[in-house]
Structure formats: C-alpha cells, structure tokens
Design an enzyme around this catalytic site. Sequence first.
Site, PDB file in Angstrom:
ATOM      1  N   GLN A 162       0.839  -1.203   0.000  1.00  0.00           N
ATOM      2  CA  GLN A 162       0.000   0.000   0.000  1.00  0.00           C
ATOM      3  C   GLN A 162       0.873   1.250   0.000  1.00  0.00           C
ATOM      4  O   GLN A 162       0.585   2.231  -0.690  1.00  0.00           O
ATOM      5  CB  GLN A 162      -0.918   0.004   1.224  1.00  0.00           C
ATOM      6  CG  GLN A 162      -1.930   1.142   1.236  1.00  0.00           C
ATOM      7  CD  GLN A 162      -2.972   1.024   0.136  1.00  0.00           C
ATOM      8  OE1 GLN A 162      -3.280  -0.074  -0.338  1.00  0.00           O
ATOM      9  NE2 GLN A 162      -3.528   2.146  -0.291  1.00  0.00           N
ATOM     10  N   SER A 197      -6.167   1.774   4.682  1.00  0.00           N
ATOM     11  CA  SER A 197      -6.819   1.213   3.494  1.00  0.00           C
ATOM     12  C   SER A 197      -7.612  -0.042   3.845  1.00  0.00           C
ATOM     13  O   SER A 197      -7.130  -0.909   4.569  1.00  0.00           O
ATOM     14  CB  SER A 197      -5.777   0.867   2.427  1.00  0.00           C
ATOM     15  OG  SER A 197      -6.368   0.129   1.374  1.00  0.00           O
ATOM     16  N   ASP A 206     -11.317  -4.674  -5.527  1.00  0.00           N
ATOM     17  CA  ASP A 206     -11.432  -3.881  -6.748  1.00  0.00           C
ATOM     18  C   ASP A 206     -11.907  -4.854  -7.825  1.00  0.00           C
ATOM     19  O   ASP A 206     -11.194  -5.799  -8.186  1.00  0.00           O
ATOM     20  CB  ASP A 206     -10.090  -3.276  -7.129  1.00  0.00           C
ATOM     21  CG  ASP A 206      -9.698  -2.137  -6.206  1.00  0.00           C
ATOM     22  OD1 ASP A 206     -10.582  -1.609  -5.501  1.00  0.00           O
ATOM     23  OD2 ASP A 206      -8.511  -1.777  -6.179  1.00  0.00           O
ATOM     24  N   GLU A 254     -15.112   5.825  -7.169  1.00  0.00           N
ATOM     25  CA  GLU A 254     -14.466   4.605  -7.653  1.00  0.00           C
ATOM     26  C   GLU A 254     -15.527   3.519  -7.863  1.00  0.00           C
ATOM     27  O   GLU A 254     -15.846   2.760  -6.940  1.00  0.00           O
ATOM     28  CB  GLU A 254     -13.406   4.118  -6.661  1.00  0.00           C
ATOM     29  CG  GLU A 254     -12.208   5.046  -6.531  1.00  0.00           C
ATOM     30  CD  GLU A 254     -11.078   4.456  -5.689  1.00  0.00           C
ATOM     31  OE1 GLU A 254     -11.290   3.368  -5.090  1.00  0.00           O
ATOM     32  OE2 GLU A 254     -10.008   5.073  -5.624  1.00  0.00           O
ATOM     33  N   HIS A 257     -14.596  -0.189  -6.706  1.00  0.00           N
ATOM     34  CA  HIS A 257     -14.171  -0.519  -5.335  1.00  0.00           C
ATOM     35  C   HIS A 257     -15.383  -0.903  -4.494  1.00  0.00           C
ATOM     36  O   HIS A 257     -16.244  -0.072  -4.204  1.00  0.00           O
ATOM     37  CB  HIS A 257     -13.456   0.680  -4.713  1.00  0.00           C
ATOM     38  CG  HIS A 257     -12.910   0.416  -3.336  1.00  0.00           C
ATOM     39  ND1 HIS A 257     -11.560   0.362  -3.063  1.00  0.00           N
ATOM     40  CD2 HIS A 257     -13.529   0.186  -2.152  1.00  0.00           C
ATOM     41  CE1 HIS A 257     -11.374   0.123  -1.775  1.00  0.00           C
ATOM     42  NE2 HIS A 257     -12.568   0.011  -1.201  1.00  0.00           N
TER      43      HIS A 257
END
Length: 285
Positions: A162, A197, A206, A254, A257
Amino acid sequence: MSKKKSPKGRKRQLNGDKKSRFGKYKLLCCVVLFLLYGVGCSFAWNAVSVYVFAYSGQPKEDMQRYDVLLSEGDAYEYDMAAPEAIGENVTFKKDDWRLILVNKRYSIPDDYTFELGRVETLKGMMECDERIIPDWLRMKEAAKKDGINLDIASPYRDMDYQAYLFNRKIRPYMKEGMTYMEAYSAAAQAVTVPGASEHEIGLALDIVCDTYKKLEQEFADTEAGKWLAEHSYEYGFILRYPLGKEYVTGIQYEPWHFRYVGVEAATYITKEGLTLEEFVESLED
C-alpha cells in the site's frame, strides 16, 4: 659498453608495451561488464519474482478447489440472512467485524486480526479475508448467469505494498511542481494512505470484468458496473466510494471498489443511499 637499440627495435618494444597495457584494460573492461550484466540480471530476476511469482501460487489446484465451492453452493457457507428476510428489527453493532470503519480518520487498530483465504484474481491466486469469499463466489456466479464475468483486480494488500502504491502516486504530482505536502494531499484523493486502506484488512475488492479491466470511472458505464451497482448489496457488498459523496469519504468516485459489510448492512446502506461513514457513525456504541 651497453648497446643502443635501433629506432626499429624501440618501436617494436613500444608496440609491445601498448599491446600489454591494452590487454590489461580489455580484461578489466570485461570484468566490469560481466559484473554489470550480473547485477542487471539479478535486478530483473527480483522484479519478475516480486510481480509475477509472488502472485502465481498454484492456480490449477486452487481453481479446482473453487470450482467445487461454486458447484456445491453451501460448501463454504456460514450463517447469513437472505436479503428478503431482512426487516426493520435488525440490530447493527459497531463491534461487528463486517462494519469496521477504516479511512483517513480511523486507521486500522493495532490489535485487529483476521484469517486470509485464497481467491482467484486477474493476477492468479491472491488473498482476502476468508470470511467474505463465500458471498463473493455467490455474487460472481449470479453475475455469470446474467452473462457477466466478474474478476478481482486487487484484493488484500499488506502495508508495504500500500505504501508503494501511495508513493508511486505522489511522484508524478511532485514532477509537476507540487510540494511534497501538496502532492501527498492530491495522492490521498485517489490512493488511501498506508495504514488506513480497507484492502489492508482484506474486506475490499477492486472488481472489473473480462471486457473492461481498467480501474477507471468509465467502468460504471459497462454492463458489469451497472450490474454491481444494482445487485452487489444482495451479496453483502457496497459501492464504497459513490459519486457525490466525496466530501464524506474523502476519496474520489471509484465504481470498481466494493467493500464487504454483510447482506443486512449492505441492503440498508444501499437502500438509504448512505456511505459506510454515515451508517457507522449513526450507530450506537
């Protein structure tokens, strides 16, 4: 009385000295080039190891395993209410592992633990929280029946990876002339800072499809993007960063996501048009 060498003799000697020195330089150059070649090969091999073999696993055996899970239906099942069974009397609690809030404001707790399970992705077998795999497989199978082939582009990431993604996002902004703090702020709109995250807790996926594999906002216009927006809550997933809610989530839209929160919470959040932040902060301790 010493003899003087003729000009021709001295010339031959000088040529011999030059050849001797050239031979030494040639040998030294060969050694340097060999070392550089070795370093280059080592670097290339390390790159291949990290970005290919680290994600390869044993796809054939794992593929067979997950084919069995899909065919058996309930072989990997746990207690979960069906969407139609959810009523107004459902009680949500902040300490439910499915509702853990992780963002720029709330980082991952130091004592947070979970078990990883292997799941098929575009890069081979990778990992995510094993508790979300059953509902992911059910959602994938349901989409397939509607002619849509869903794929995971990115599941669990450790903090090091990350951090790599975040730093990679900062560099282009700095090349454009931004200060580090300006670049940091801009990067944080697209990539969550390390330690905050949802990918690091294995609950975020994702998701793309076989006809569109880019993590871009245009994914929302694909049949897969539309299907997920309409049906993902039925399998416990929510669109984590919806359009128009950037001021709440702190992350740009997004459409790829998705975050697992469980069927009950996902149904309520989706029907009410909430973000996870708004939902969790409305719950009593």
